[in-house]
Design a protein around this motif. Structure first.
Motif, PDB file in Angstrom:
ATOM      1  N   VAL A 173       0.831  -1.206   0.000  1.00  0.00           N
ATOM      2  CA  VAL A 173       0.000   0.000   0.000  1.00  0.00           C
ATOM      3  C   VAL A 173       0.868   1.260   0.000  1.00  0.00           C
ATOM      4  O   VAL A 173       0.521   2.273  -0.613  1.00  0.00           O
ATOM      5  CB  VAL A 173      -0.961  -0.020   1.207  1.00  0.00           C
ATOM      6  N   LYS A 174       2.012   1.206   0.685  1.00  0.00           N
ATOM      7  CA  LYS A 174       2.920   2.359   0.693  1.00  0.00           C
ATOM      8  C   LYS A 174       3.340   2.758  -0.712  1.00  0.00           C
ATOM      9  O   LYS A 174       3.607   3.928  -0.979  1.00  0.00           O
ATOM     10  CB  LYS A 174       4.181   2.028   1.509  1.00  0.00           C
ATOM     11  N   LEU A 175       3.410   1.787  -1.618  1.00  0.00           N
ATOM     12  CA  LEU A 175       3.844   2.047  -2.988  1.00  0.00           C
ATOM     13  C   LEU A 175       2.674   2.273  -3.931  1.00  0.00           C
ATOM     14  O   LEU A 175       2.829   2.219  -5.147  1.00  0.00           O
ATOM     15  CB  LEU A 175       4.712   0.888  -3.484  1.00  0.00           C
ATOM     16  N   GLY A 176       1.494   2.505  -3.371  1.00  0.00           N
ATOM     17  CA  GLY A 176       0.347   2.827  -4.194  1.00  0.00           C
ATOM     18  C   GLY A 176      -0.430   1.640  -4.711  1.00  0.00           C
ATOM     19  O   GLY A 176      -1.309   1.799  -5.566  1.00  0.00           O
ATOM     20  N   ARG A 177      -0.127   0.452  -4.220  1.00  0.00           N
ATOM     21  CA  ARG A 177      -0.871  -0.744  -4.647  1.00  0.00           C
ATOM     22  C   ARG A 177      -2.140  -0.878  -3.804  1.00  0.00           C
ATOM     23  O   ARG A 177      -2.239  -0.330  -2.711  1.00  0.00           O
ATOM     24  CB  ARG A 177      -0.030  -2.008  -4.500  1.00  0.00           C
ATOM     25  N   ASN A 178      -3.081  -1.662  -4.317  1.00  0.00           N
ATOM     26  CA  ASN A 178      -4.317  -1.960  -3.582  1.00  0.00           C
ATOM     27  C   ASN A 178      -4.582  -3.454  -3.608  1.00  0.00           C
ATOM     28  O   ASN A 178      -5.513  -3.928  -4.268  1.00  0.00           O
ATOM     29  CB  ASN A 178      -5.507  -1.199  -4.178  1.00  0.00           C
ATOM     30  N   PRO A 179      -3.756  -4.228  -2.895  1.00  0.00           N
ATOM     31  CA  PRO A 179      -3.940  -5.682  -2.910  1.00  0.00           C
ATOM     32  C   PRO A 179      -5.203  -6.103  -2.180  1.00  0.00           C
ATOM     33  O   PRO A 179      -5.717  -5.381  -1.320  1.00  0.00           O
ATOM     34  CB  PRO A 179      -2.693  -6.197  -2.188  1.00  0.00           C
ATOM     35  N   ASP A 263     -10.171  -5.119 -13.804  1.00  0.00           N
ATOM     36  CA  ASP A 263      -9.397  -4.007 -13.247  1.00  0.00           C
ATOM     37  C   ASP A 263      -7.920  -4.389 -13.313  1.00  0.00           C
ATOM     38  O   ASP A 263      -7.422  -5.137 -12.467  1.00  0.00           O
ATOM     39  CB  ASP A 263      -9.840  -3.753 -11.806  1.00  0.00           C
ATOM     40  N   SER A 264      -7.211  -3.863 -14.296  1.00  0.00           N
ATOM     41  CA  SER A 264      -5.820  -4.268 -14.513  1.00  0.00           C
ATOM     42  C   SER A 264      -4.921  -3.860 -13.346  1.00  0.00           C
ATOM     43  O   SER A 264      -3.995  -4.595 -12.982  1.00  0.00           O
ATOM     44  CB  SER A 264      -5.292  -3.673 -15.813  1.00  0.00           C
ATOM     45  N   GLU A 265      -5.175  -2.703 -12.739  1.00  0.00           N
ATOM     46  CA  GLU A 265      -4.328  -2.267 -11.624  1.00  0.00           C
ATOM     47  C   GLU A 265      -4.560  -3.117 -10.380  1.00  0.00           C
ATOM     48  O   GLU A 265      -3.610  -3.515  -9.699  1.00  0.00           O
ATOM     49  CB  GLU A 265      -4.588  -0.789 -11.314  1.00  0.00           C
ATOM     50  N   ALA A 266      -5.825  -3.393 -10.062  1.00  0.00           N
ATOM     51  CA  ALA A 266      -6.119  -4.254  -8.917  1.00  0.00           C
ATOM     52  C   ALA A 266      -5.602  -5.669  -9.170  1.00  0.00           C
ATOM     53  O   ALA A 266      -5.082  -6.330  -8.264  1.00  0.00           O
ATOM     54  CB  ALA A 266      -7.625  -4.281  -8.653  1.00  0.00           C
ATOM     55  N   ASN A 267      -5.728  -6.128 -10.418  1.00  0.00           N
ATOM     56  CA  ASN A 267      -5.248  -7.450 -10.785  1.00  0.00           C
ATOM     57  C   ASN A 267      -3.737  -7.538 -10.613  1.00  0.00           C
ATOM     58  O   ASN A 267      -3.204  -8.540 -10.130  1.00  0.00           O
ATOM     59  CB  ASN A 267      -5.646  -7.750 -12.230  1.00  0.00           C
ATOM     60  N   ALA A 268      -3.032  -6.466 -10.998  1.00  0.00           N
ATOM     61  CA  ALA A 268      -1.582  -6.450 -10.846  1.00  0.00           C
ATOM     62  C   ALA A 268      -1.175  -6.360  -9.373  1.00  0.00           C
ATOM     63  O   ALA A 268      -0.147  -6.903  -8.973  1.00  0.00           O
ATOM     64  CB  ALA A 268      -0.989  -5.282 -11.622  1.00  0.00           C
ATOM     65  N   SER A 269      -1.972  -5.667  -8.556  1.00  0.00           N
ATOM     66  CA  SER A 269      -1.674  -5.586  -7.118  1.00  0.00           C
ATOM     67  C   SER A 269      -1.727  -6.953  -6.468  1.00  0.00           C
ATOM     68  O   SER A 269      -1.017  -7.231  -5.500  1.00  0.00           O
ATOM     69  CB  SER A 269      -2.656  -4.633  -6.435  1.00  0.00           C
ATOM     70  N   GLY A 270      -2.612  -7.827  -6.984  1.00  0.00           N
ATOM     71  CA  GLY A 270      -2.661  -9.202  -6.531  1.00  0.00           C
ATOM     72  C   GLY A 270      -3.416  -9.409  -5.234  1.00  0.00           C
ATOM     73  O   GLY A 270      -4.155  -8.536  -4.766  1.00  0.00           O
TER      74      GLY A 270
END
Length: 501
Positions: A173-179, A263-270
């Motif tokens: 999350v610190k790096l802007g991800r939303n796992p 959602d490609s970004e959420a998918n990449a966050s894993g």
């Protein structure tokens, strides 16, 4: 390095600790000493304050000069560059000490870096697919196309899985991800009440040091803010309903696939999945089932060489049969700060988790003394009285047939999970203090049309209630509910979870 000489001396009931770089302060806070209801309660607690430097709690940065109240917890404050921390009431703690045995912390941040590389690669792949017009296409036997890390944390009880899940989530999350954070432990669930499986997308406002104190979504029991997907298993014992648990793993995995596919970004966050501590016999089968259900591509094994070897052998056989892409198997050291939680501590944690669902976060009152802290809870739940005839209580049970009772090569045609409705005459005071899962109205509607139990036990629940009183003479139940007014639906699932304070 932090400089203690520039700070004013601490109060009499506070001890100051100066930590060197890459060390941690390990704190064990006693089990709650009592208290109930939604008013003021006395607890064994402590307050930690970062006075200088930087430090983190489960990967979340401690805010400077902001006291953080903690109770009924076993934690470690880690610093990369050194810090000064004030701790109140140290004599009331079970244990507090400094340690430089933090190799595990370095291993965990290196693991995070590997997961980040997978996320970057997933975003690149997703961009290429968009260019080629193949967005959302699912690769056969390889999870979701363009998927980031799908991590499963496995190991025995009290090896640090939940702590590592929090750390990896906070770092992402610190790096802007939303796992997506998933907890499959029905005994000590960090996202919901005991007896559940839960999943939730994690954002920056959910990850802070405050979230790991006495009030937290990652401490379990959150009720209104984030709306996690919660499935009701109804028991702390994962040996009770194997067919139910496996079916719910499959359902949750499918729901997550559907959630991430567009959602490609959420998918990449894993996703980061915390498994239960059950690893023998049926527990091992659960792990294998979870790997398939969640399309896991990274398995982190904490502190258990035998389990690491068993999974390695299993994956090698899969490689030979070419059934699917094999997950990366990584063995990680167990943190030296991990301690065993006795039965009393676990009971207190479960009780606090349920209490937090109904009463919200606890806030220290201003008139707290030096030795104890008075806690005032945020919310005031409602007491709803309903007649036996206005609600339908359902209980789940297994009805699997032995293979010897079936024709050769035949499979059981009926649903192995049965739903039995409890009649009014069967409602007795034995249900008092029972935690009930309130079925979602959409699930009730589907169940009314199909009559299939799966439409209830494989659907996310709308919330929970506790039976405060059973009045057989009047034929009424008094239910504790987090919201005023009527329940979302009249269909309630019964399990063996009780809230006893």
């Amino acid at each position: 390095m932090a400089d203690n000489t520039t700070l004013p001396p601490p109060p009499d009931n506070v001890t100051r600790y100066t930590l060197s770089p890459e060390t941690e302060l390990r704190i064990e806070i006693p089990t709650l000493s009592g208290g109930g209801g939604g008013g003021t309660t006395s607890t064994n607690s402590t307050t930690i304050t970062l006075k200088q430097g930087s430090a983190e709690l489960f990967g979340a940065e401690l805010p400077p000069e902001r006291p953080l109240s903690l109770s009924n917890a076993k934690i470690a404050i880690f610093t990369w560059h050194g810090c000064i921390i004030d701790v109140s009431n140290p004599n009331n703690l079970d244990m507090i000490y400094e340690s430089d045995e933090t190799d595990a912390n370095v291993a965990y941040v290196n693991t995070h870096a590997q997961l980040e590389a997978m996320r970057d690669e997933a975003l690149i792949n997703a961009g290429n697919e968009n260019t080629n017009g193949n967005e959302g296409k699912r690769e056969e036997n390889d999870g979701i196309s363009g998927s980031g890390p799908r991590v499963l944390l496995v190991g025995p009880a009290d090896c640090g899985k939940s702590s590592l899940a929090r750390v990896l989530t906070a770092y992402a999350v610190k790096l802007g991800r939303n796992p997506l954070l998933v907890d499959l432990d029905t005994s000590q669930n960090m996202l919901s009440v005991p007896g559940t499986l839960a999943a939730i997308p994690v954002s920056s406002d959910m990850v802070s040091a405050e979230c790991y104190g006495t009030s937290s979504i990652m401490g379990g029991g959150t009720n209104t803010m984030m709306m996690p997907l919660v499935l009701w298993y109804g028991s702390q014992d994962l040996n009770a309903h194997p067919d139910l648990y496996k079916a719910q793993l499959t359902k949750m995995g499918k729901a997550i696939d559907d959630r991430l596919s567009g959602d490609s970004e959420a998918n990449a966050s894993g996703i980061i999945v915390n498994a239960s501590g059950l690893i023998e016999d049926v527990g091992y089968q659960y792990l294998l089932h979870a790997i398939e259900a969640f399309n896991i591509n990274v398995v982190l094994v904490l502190g258990h060489d035998r389990l690491y070897s068993m999974l390695g052998t299993h994956f090698k056989k899969q490689t030979e049969s070419l059934t699917r892409k094999i997950p990366k198997l990584i063995k990680l050291p167990r943190s030296g700060g991990v301690v065993s939680r006795d039965a009393a501590f676990r009971r207190a944690s479960r009780s606090q988790c349920i209490k937090r669902y109904f009463y919200g976060n606890s806030v220290p009152s201003k008139d707290a003394s030096a030795t104890t802290t008075s806690q005032q809870y945020q919310y005031s739940p409602s007491l709803i009285e309903v007649s036996f005839s206005d609600v339908q209580l359902h209980k789940l049970s297994n009805i699997s047939l032995s293979a010897s009772l079936l024709p050769i090569s035949a499979k059981q045609s009926t649903d192995p999970i049965q739903l039995s409705t409890i009649s009014s005459s069967e409602i007795t005071p034995k249900f008092q203090q029972n935690v009930l899962a309130v079925c979602h109205p959409s699930a009730v509607e589907k169940y009314g049309e199909s009559g299939s139990a799966r439409d209830l036990y494989l659907s996310g629940v709308a919330g929970f209630a506790v039976v405060e009183k059973v009045d057989v003479d009047k034929g009424t139940l008094s239910l504790l509910s987090p919201c005023a007014g009527s329940l979302p639906s009249s269909h309630l699932l019964v399990g063996d979870i009780f809230w006893l304070e």
